[in-house]
Design a protein around this motif. Structure first.
Motif, PDB file in Angstrom:
ATOM      1  N   SER A  96      -7.884  12.605  -2.179  1.00  0.00           N
ATOM      2  CA  SER A  96      -8.796  12.050  -1.311  1.00  0.00           C
ATOM      3  C   SER A  96      -9.496  10.773  -1.995  1.00  0.00           C
ATOM      4  CB  SER A  96      -9.553  13.113  -0.663  1.00  0.00           C
ATOM      5  OG  SER A  96     -10.365  13.655  -1.624  1.00  0.00           O
ATOM      6  N   SER A  97      -9.691  10.896  -3.260  1.00  0.00           N
ATOM      7  CA  SER A  97     -10.429  10.021  -3.866  1.00  0.00           C
ATOM      8  C   SER A  97      -9.721   8.555  -4.366  1.00  0.00           C
ATOM      9  CB  SER A  97     -11.251  10.358  -5.265  1.00  0.00           C
ATOM     10  OG  SER A  97     -10.015  10.814  -6.292  1.00  0.00           O
ATOM     11  N   VAL A  98      -8.522   8.519  -4.139  1.00  0.00           N
ATOM     12  CA  VAL A  98      -7.580   7.630  -4.468  1.00  0.00           C
ATOM     13  C   VAL A  98      -7.295   6.850  -3.201  1.00  0.00           C
ATOM     14  CG1 VAL A  98      -5.201   7.013  -4.950  1.00  0.00           C
ATOM     15  CG2 VAL A  98      -6.239   8.865  -5.979  1.00  0.00           C
ATOM     16  N   GLU A  99      -8.042   5.363  -3.167  1.00  0.00           N
ATOM     17  CA  GLU A  99      -8.048   4.930  -1.833  1.00  0.00           C
ATOM     18  C   GLU A  99      -7.131   3.679  -1.772  1.00  0.00           C
ATOM     19  OE1 GLU A  99     -12.100   2.977  -1.809  1.00  0.00           O
ATOM     20  OE2 GLU A  99     -13.044   5.062  -2.083  1.00  0.00           O
ATOM     21  N   SER A 100      -6.080   3.614  -2.538  1.00  0.00           N
ATOM     22  CA  SER A 100      -5.010   2.840  -2.598  1.00  0.00           C
ATOM     23  C   SER A 100      -3.886   3.623  -1.659  1.00  0.00           C
ATOM     24  CB  SER A 100      -4.329   2.408  -3.767  1.00  0.00           C
ATOM     25  OG  SER A 100      -3.112   1.877  -3.695  1.00  0.00           O
ATOM     26  N   ALA A 101      -3.312   3.482  -0.685  1.00  0.00           N
ATOM     27  CA  ALA A 101      -2.302   4.180   0.058  1.00  0.00           C
ATOM     28  C   ALA A 101      -1.083   4.159  -0.604  1.00  0.00           C
ATOM     29  CB  ALA A 101      -2.185   3.545   1.520  1.00  0.00           C
ATOM     30  N   ALA A 102      -0.713   2.882  -1.168  1.00  0.00           N
ATOM     31  CA  ALA A 102       0.470   2.835  -2.073  1.00  0.00           C
ATOM     32  C   ALA A 102       0.581   3.906  -3.339  1.00  0.00           C
ATOM     33  CB  ALA A 102       0.551   1.305  -2.349  1.00  0.00           C
ATOM     34  N   ILE A 103      -0.681   3.828  -4.004  1.00  0.00           N
ATOM     35  CA  ILE A 103      -0.695   4.855  -5.098  1.00  0.00           C
ATOM     36  C   ILE A 103      -0.694   6.185  -4.715  1.00  0.00           C
ATOM     37  CG2 ILE A 103      -1.819   5.586  -6.926  1.00  0.00           C
ATOM     38  CD1 ILE A 103      -0.809   2.863  -7.652  1.00  0.00           C
ATOM     39  N   ARG A 104      -1.502   6.664  -3.718  1.00  0.00           N
ATOM     40  CA  ARG A 104      -1.200   7.896  -2.848  1.00  0.00           C
ATOM     41  C   ARG A 104      -0.018   8.173  -2.484  1.00  0.00           C
ATOM     42  NH1 ARG A 104      -5.626   7.133   0.093  1.00  0.00           N
ATOM     43  NH2 ARG A 104      -4.337   6.753   1.831  1.00  0.00           N
ATOM     44  N   ASP A 105       0.824   7.282  -2.044  1.00  0.00           N
ATOM     45  CA  ASP A 105       2.361   7.576  -1.545  1.00  0.00           C
ATOM     46  C   ASP A 105       3.205   7.834  -2.722  1.00  0.00           C
ATOM     47  OD1 ASP A 105       4.292   7.589   0.513  1.00  0.00           O
ATOM     48  OD2 ASP A 105       5.122   5.745  -0.431  1.00  0.00           O
ATOM     49  N   VAL A 106       2.910   7.128  -4.013  1.00  0.00           N
ATOM     50  CA  VAL A 106       3.993   7.149  -5.144  1.00  0.00           C
ATOM     51  C   VAL A 106       3.725   8.782  -5.731  1.00  0.00           C
ATOM     52  CG1 VAL A 106       4.092   6.559  -7.533  1.00  0.00           C
ATOM     53  CG2 VAL A 106       3.890   4.875  -5.834  1.00  0.00           C
ATOM     54  N   ALA A 107       2.320   9.101  -5.674  1.00  0.00           N
ATOM     55  CA  ALA A 107       1.789  10.455  -6.120  1.00  0.00           C
ATOM     56  C   ALA A 107       2.556  11.811  -5.196  1.00  0.00           C
ATOM     57  CB  ALA A 107       0.223  10.642  -6.141  1.00  0.00           C
ATOM     58  N   GLU A 108       2.450  11.300  -3.743  1.00  0.00           N
ATOM     59  CA  GLU A 108       2.902  12.311  -3.018  1.00  0.00           C
ATOM     60  C   GLU A 108       4.569  12.398  -3.098  1.00  0.00           C
ATOM     61  OE1 GLU A 108       1.208  10.816   0.781  1.00  0.00           O
ATOM     62  OE2 GLU A 108      -0.612  11.874   0.202  1.00  0.00           O
ATOM     63  N   ALA A 118      10.813  -1.402  -4.859  1.00  0.00           N
ATOM     64  CA  ALA A 118      11.469  -2.148  -3.474  1.00  0.00           C
ATOM     65  C   ALA A 118      10.431  -2.420  -2.238  1.00  0.00           C
ATOM     66  CB  ALA A 118      12.873  -1.668  -3.255  1.00  0.00           C
ATOM     67  N   GLN A 119       9.803  -1.217  -2.362  1.00  0.00           N
ATOM     68  CA  GLN A 119       8.775  -0.649  -1.063  1.00  0.00           C
ATOM     69  C   GLN A 119       7.663  -1.513  -1.187  1.00  0.00           C
ATOM     70  OE1 GLN A 119       8.595   3.212   0.476  1.00  0.00           O
ATOM     71  NE2 GLN A 119       6.589   2.620   2.018  1.00  0.00           N
ATOM     72  N   TYR A 120       7.070  -1.231  -2.435  1.00  0.00           N
ATOM     73  CA  TYR A 120       5.829  -1.994  -2.842  1.00  0.00           C
ATOM     74  C   TYR A 120       5.762  -3.139  -3.806  1.00  0.00           C
ATOM     75  CZ  TYR A 120       4.078   2.243  -0.426  1.00  0.00           C
ATOM     76  OH  TYR A 120       3.915   3.189   0.562  1.00  0.00           O
ATOM     77  N   PRO A 121       5.984  -4.198  -3.604  1.00  0.00           N
ATOM     78  CA  PRO A 121       6.268  -5.598  -4.604  1.00  0.00           C
ATOM     79  C   PRO A 121       5.078  -5.770  -4.859  1.00  0.00           C
ATOM     80  CG  PRO A 121       6.999  -6.192  -2.393  1.00  0.00           C
ATOM     81  CD  PRO A 121       6.714  -4.563  -2.436  1.00  0.00           C
ATOM     82  N   PHE A 172       1.881   2.428 -12.191  1.00  0.00           N
ATOM     83  CA  PHE A 172       1.565   1.245 -11.366  1.00  0.00           C
ATOM     84  C   PHE A 172       0.249   1.334 -11.097  1.00  0.00           C
ATOM     85  CE2 PHE A 172       5.766   2.866  -9.997  1.00  0.00           C
ATOM     86  CZ  PHE A 172       6.627   2.022 -10.101  1.00  0.00           C
ATOM     87  N   ILE A 173      -0.155   0.013 -10.978  1.00  0.00           N
ATOM     88  CA  ILE A 173      -1.731  -0.250 -10.760  1.00  0.00           C
ATOM     89  C   ILE A 173      -1.790  -1.103  -9.580  1.00  0.00           C
ATOM     90  CG2 ILE A 173      -3.720  -1.490 -11.644  1.00  0.00           C
ATOM     91  CD1 ILE A 173      -2.553  -1.244 -14.325  1.00  0.00           C
ATOM     92  N   HIS A 174      -2.859  -0.928  -8.787  1.00  0.00           N
ATOM     93  CA  HIS A 174      -3.022  -1.331  -7.308  1.00  0.00           C
ATOM     94  C   HIS A 174      -4.624  -1.177  -6.824  1.00  0.00           C
ATOM     95  CE1 HIS A 174      -2.722  -1.619  -2.861  1.00  0.00           C
ATOM     96  NE2 HIS A 174      -2.269  -2.862  -3.120  1.00  0.00           N
ATOM     97  N   GLY A 175      -5.185  -2.470  -6.715  1.00  0.00           N
ATOM     98  CA  GLY A 175      -6.591  -2.448  -6.287  1.00  0.00           C
ATOM     99  C   GLY A 175      -7.667  -1.399  -6.929  1.00  0.00           C
ATOM    100  N   GLY A 176      -7.679  -1.415  -8.207  1.00  0.00           N
ATOM    101  CA  GLY A 176      -8.531  -0.183  -8.821  1.00  0.00           C
ATOM    102  C   GLY A 176      -8.078   1.123  -8.930  1.00  0.00           C
ATOM    103  N   PHE A 177      -6.843   1.396  -8.470  1.00  0.00           N
ATOM    104  CA  PHE A 177      -6.534   2.497  -8.713  1.00  0.00           C
ATOM    105  C   PHE A 177      -4.728   2.587  -9.292  1.00  0.00           C
ATOM    106  CE2 PHE A 177      -9.138   2.603  -5.063  1.00  0.00           C
ATOM    107  CZ  PHE A 177      -9.950   3.600  -5.064  1.00  0.00           C
ATOM    108  N   ALA A 178      -4.487   3.369  -9.978  1.00  0.00           N
ATOM    109  CA  ALA A 178      -3.447   3.591 -10.782  1.00  0.00           C
ATOM    110  C   ALA A 178      -2.594   5.177 -10.803  1.00  0.00           C
ATOM    111  CB  ALA A 178      -3.687   3.237 -12.332  1.00  0.00           C
ATOM    112  N   ILE A 179      -1.520   5.052 -11.134  1.00  0.00           N
ATOM    113  CA  ILE A 179      -0.879   6.204 -11.243  1.00  0.00           C
ATOM    114  C   ILE A 179       0.114   5.984 -12.629  1.00  0.00           C
ATOM    115  CG2 ILE A 179       1.459   5.671  -9.836  1.00  0.00           C
ATOM    116  CD1 ILE A 179       1.426   8.633  -8.945  1.00  0.00           C
TER     117      ILE A 179
END
Length: 95
Positions: free
Chosen positions: A8-20, A57-60, A79-86
């Motif tokens: 819930s603290s991960v505000e990047s939908a893309a990074i959350r999707d990678v984790a999920e 491919a999905q998140y260039p 990956f890094i995106h908007g102040g969030f990373a995995i």
């Protein structure tokens, strides 16, 4: 390693999707911790080549990184995106 870590603290939908997606493949979140550049989701196991290709491919717009490690830090990639990373651990190079 936590059995269930809230993303819930991960505000990047893309990074959350990678984790999920990684968790659906059997990976686990080992920690979520601040870093100077981002809030990082640390995964327990390596990033599969299949998932890496799908995400690229999905998140260039995601910035891919790969670190070789140092005597004090293990090698990783992610990956890094908007102040969030995995971050996914990588094996140390033999040598």
């Amino acid at each position: 390693m936590a059995d269930h870590v809230s993303l819930s603290s991960v505000e990047s939908a893309a990074i959350r999707d990678v984790a999920e997606r990684a968790m659906l493949q059997g990976n686990q979140v080992s920690d979520i911790a601040p870093w100077s550049k981002a809030l990082v989701v640390h995964m327990a196991y390596t990033l599969s080549e299949t998932l890496k290709a799908e995400i690229c491919a999905q998140y260039p717009s995601l910035e891919y990184y790969r670190q070789e490690g140092s005597p004090h830090n293990p090698p990783d990639e992610g990956f890094i995106h908007g102040g969030f990373a995995i971050s996914f651990p990588r094996p140390r190079a033999a040598g």
